[in-house]
Design a protein around this motif. Structure first.
Motif, mmCIF file in Angstrom:
data_model
loop_
_atom_site.group_PDB
_atom_site.id
_atom_site.type_symbol
_atom_site.label_atom_id
_atom_site.label_comp_id
_atom_site.label_asym_id
_atom_site.label_seq_id
_atom_site.Cartn_x
_atom_site.Cartn_y
_atom_site.Cartn_z
ATOM 1 N N GLY A 252 1.023 -1.105 -0.009
ATOM 2 C CA GLY A 252 -0.144 0.190 0.108
ATOM 3 C C GLY A 252 0.922 1.427 -0.225
ATOM 4 O O GLY A 252 0.493 2.206 -0.883
ATOM 5 N N VAL A 253 2.142 1.470 1.606
ATOM 6 C CA VAL A 253 2.916 2.121 0.085
ATOM 7 C C VAL A 253 3.389 2.620 -0.460
ATOM 8 O O VAL A 253 3.374 3.650 -1.302
ATOM 9 C CB VAL A 253 3.607 2.379 2.019
ATOM 10 C CG1 VAL A 253 5.526 3.589 1.307
ATOM 11 C CG2 VAL A 253 3.243 2.379 3.166
ATOM 12 N N LEU A 254 3.888 1.335 -1.042
ATOM 13 C CA LEU A 254 4.811 1.491 -2.760
ATOM 14 C C LEU A 254 3.824 2.249 -3.800
ATOM 15 O O LEU A 254 4.172 2.932 -4.651
ATOM 16 C CB LEU A 254 5.096 0.241 -3.178
ATOM 17 C CG LEU A 254 5.655 -0.343 -4.341
ATOM 18 C CD1 LEU A 254 6.931 0.484 -4.146
ATOM 19 C CD2 LEU A 254 5.887 -2.140 -4.655
ATOM 20 N N VAL A 255 2.398 1.816 -3.611
ATOM 21 C CA VAL A 255 1.902 1.770 -4.660
ATOM 22 C C VAL A 255 0.983 3.493 -4.269
ATOM 23 O O VAL A 255 1.575 4.274 -5.334
ATOM 24 C CB VAL A 255 -0.212 1.362 -4.944
ATOM 25 C CG1 VAL A 255 -0.694 2.084 -5.471
ATOM 26 C CG2 VAL A 255 0.027 0.018 -4.915
ATOM 27 N N GLY A 256 0.896 4.435 -3.119
ATOM 28 C CA GLY A 256 1.272 5.789 -3.284
ATOM 29 C C GLY A 256 2.551 6.367 -3.607
ATOM 30 O O GLY A 256 2.088 7.360 -3.863
ATOM 31 N N ARG A 257 3.384 6.077 -3.207
ATOM 32 C CA ARG A 257 4.558 6.579 -3.275
ATOM 33 C C ARG A 257 4.692 6.715 -4.994
ATOM 34 O O ARG A 257 5.250 7.481 -5.518
ATOM 35 C CB ARG A 257 6.023 5.523 -3.066
ATOM 36 C CG ARG A 257 5.534 5.652 -1.662
ATOM 37 C CD ARG A 257 6.243 7.533 -0.798
ATOM 38 N NE ARG A 257 6.365 7.756 0.338
ATOM 39 C CZ ARG A 257 7.046 7.169 1.524
ATOM 40 N NH1 ARG A 257 8.172 6.745 0.734
ATOM 41 N NH2 ARG A 257 6.792 7.610 2.608
ATOM 42 N N VAL A 258 4.626 5.767 -5.599
ATOM 43 C CA VAL A 258 5.240 5.386 -6.745
ATOM 44 C C VAL A 258 4.269 5.325 -8.072
ATOM 45 O O VAL A 258 4.109 5.653 -9.416
ATOM 46 C CB VAL A 258 6.400 4.440 -7.203
ATOM 47 C CG1 VAL A 258 7.730 4.577 -6.176
ATOM 48 C CG2 VAL A 258 5.879 2.820 -7.023
ATOM 49 N N GLY A 259 2.774 4.709 -7.804
ATOM 50 C CA GLY A 259 2.138 4.987 -8.544
ATOM 51 C C GLY A 259 1.443 3.432 -8.814
ATOM 52 O O GLY A 259 2.701 2.136 -8.545
ATOM 53 N N LEU A 260 0.739 2.569 -9.392
ATOM 54 C CA LEU A 260 0.409 1.670 -9.766
ATOM 55 C C LEU A 260 0.971 0.994 -10.934
ATOM 56 O O LEU A 260 2.010 -0.364 -10.680
ATOM 57 C CB LEU A 260 -1.097 1.316 -10.091
ATOM 58 C CG LEU A 260 -2.024 1.160 -9.049
ATOM 59 C CD1 LEU A 260 -3.461 1.552 -10.002
ATOM 60 C CD2 LEU A 260 -1.672 0.132 -7.845
ATOM 61 N N ARG A 261 1.294 1.682 -11.526
ATOM 62 C CA ARG A 261 2.560 1.329 -12.982
ATOM 63 C C ARG A 261 3.231 1.010 -12.583
ATOM 64 O O ARG A 261 4.348 -0.463 -13.384
ATOM 65 C CB ARG A 261 2.782 2.211 -14.206
ATOM 66 C CG ARG A 261 2.778 1.799 -15.275
ATOM 67 C CD ARG A 261 3.107 2.673 -16.160
ATOM 68 N NE ARG A 261 3.218 2.063 -17.966
ATOM 69 C CZ ARG A 261 5.007 2.424 -17.996
ATOM 70 N NH1 ARG A 261 5.401 2.615 -17.596
ATOM 71 N NH2 ARG A 261 4.757 1.892 -19.392
#
Length: 403
Positions: A252-261
């Protein structure tokens, strides 16, 4: 609730579902299974998972997520008991099918439980932590193999008891949405997801599942048979695989930081690298350890990214979208288990692992560019979308019966 939900995922995924691959060397010795037969049995468990996910998605969309949770725990317990008592390959196959189906119901139920219990701003992180329970279960399974390598029947009986205990714990710690009052309730819409909204992530999930089937089904058998490593060493390596999976709680943190793609491409390529490296050097302990750690963390993270991807594409039905995408991931695993098993039987397991890595590279190519102006807010949007999956118009109530 997050800790209890993590425990449910640990048992239903890490033990009852992926425990088949962990104990495959014992199963092959006890029931004289070929590589192709072993892959077909694994595929049966994945089919059961898909059926359970379809049913659980409907239950969750209809305001009966609590029932879906108990379907998850009950299936995992019943299947594990049958595996523990298996007397031939056919009974083992049926037990693996039922045990593996429990995980299919667990994910939609826990998506709804988190959304009904956890504060909105914390939901993306909570979903990631719950989803990382797979790694915790894999660690426990690996420790059991180390401590009691020959007592696989007792271990599976223990999985059954644990499934019921953690399900009851999660039930009491969750705030479940009230059932809709009638056919016009808002949850009906939340339970339906037009598959066309999910075509791109669904295709990516299918390919990723096919590639990931290599490690989950055949990794320990590869290390033992082709690599010549001892049972103790492979048990330790399986623990490492699970421990690395706990890092997936940061999805969840990763998606928020770098985006889904970027999150999808990075995690799937990491899984591909780990899978291919394992096929090239199955008998070298340090490279195998690094490969399994890479794969373990990447797999749990990419499944968390799928949750966020589904929530973004279908914001009014996040729980149902999660069920659809996890079904896609599992259909891919079923096809991959059969296909890679046939490749392993014909050309050897190392070649099958290289083919699995190639499938994962193709899955990475399925990532889509974010909408213009989306920025890095994917994680926040996903959190709101998960909340939207809960039936509206009725307050949450505790499962224990509190008003």
């Amino acid at each position: 609730m997050v800790v209890a939900g993590l425990a449910v995922i640990a048992v239903t995924y890490g033990l009852a579902r992926y425990g088949y691959g962990l104990y495959l060397p014992q199963f092959r010795a006890a029931f004289d299974l070929s590589a192709g037969t072993a892959g077909a049995i694994a595929a049966g468990g994945y089919v059961g998972y898909c059926a359970a996910a379809v049913v659980a998605g409907g239950l969750t969309g209809g305001g009966r997520a609590r029932l879906a949770l108990w379907a998850a725990g009950g299936s995992a317990a019943a299947g594990s008991l049958l595996v523990a008592a298996a007397w031939d390959g056919a009974s083992l196959a049926v037990g693996a099918l039922i045990a593996g189906s429990g995980a299919g119901a667990a994910t939609p139920a826990l998506v709804a439980a988190v959304a009904g219990t956890v504060a909105l701003r914390e939901q993306p992180r909570a979903q990631g932590v719950v989803n990382s329970g797979t790694g915790a279960g894999v660690v426990v399974g690996g420790m059991l193999v180390l401590a009691l390598p020959a007592a696989w029947r007792w271990s599976w009986a223990g999985f059954a008891v644990a499934a019921l205990l953690v399900t009851g714990w999660a039930d009491r710690r969750s705030r479940w949405p009230a059932a809709p009052g009638g056919p016009s309730g808002g949850s009906a819409a939340a339970g339906r997801v037009p598959v066309r909204q999910l075509r791109r992530p669904l295709a990516a999930a299918l390919l990723a599942g096919a590639g990931c089937a290599g490690v989950w089904t055949f990794a320990r058998d590869l290390l033992t048979t082709d690599g010549g490593l001892s049972s103790a060493v492979t048990g330790l390596l399986w623990c490492l695989l699970g421990a690395a999976g706990l890092l997936g709680g940061l999805s969840g943190v990763l998606v928020g930081r770098v985006g889904l793609r970027a999150a999808w491409i990075g995690t799937v390529l990491a899984a591909a690298a780990g899978t291919a490296a394992l096929g090239v050097l199955p008998g070298a302990v340090l490279p195998a350890a690094l490969a399994l750690a890479c794969f373990g963390s990447a797999f749990v993270t990419l499944s968390g990214v799928l949750l966020a991807w589904g929530a973004e594409r279908a914001p009014a039905a996040a729980a149902a979208a999660a069920a659809v995408l996890f079904i896609g991931l599992t259909v891919g695993q079923a096809l991959g288990a059969v296909g890679l098993g046939l490749v392993a039987g014909a050309a050897g397991a190392p070649v099958a692992f290289l083919a699995a890595g190639a499938l994962l590279v193709l899955a990475a190519a399925g990532a889509e560019r974010p909408p213009r102006g989306s920025g890095d807010g994917a994680g926040n949007r996903s959190g709101h979308a998960v909340r939207a999956a809960i039936p509206s118009g009725a307050p949450a109530r505790r499962a224990a019966g509190e008003p």
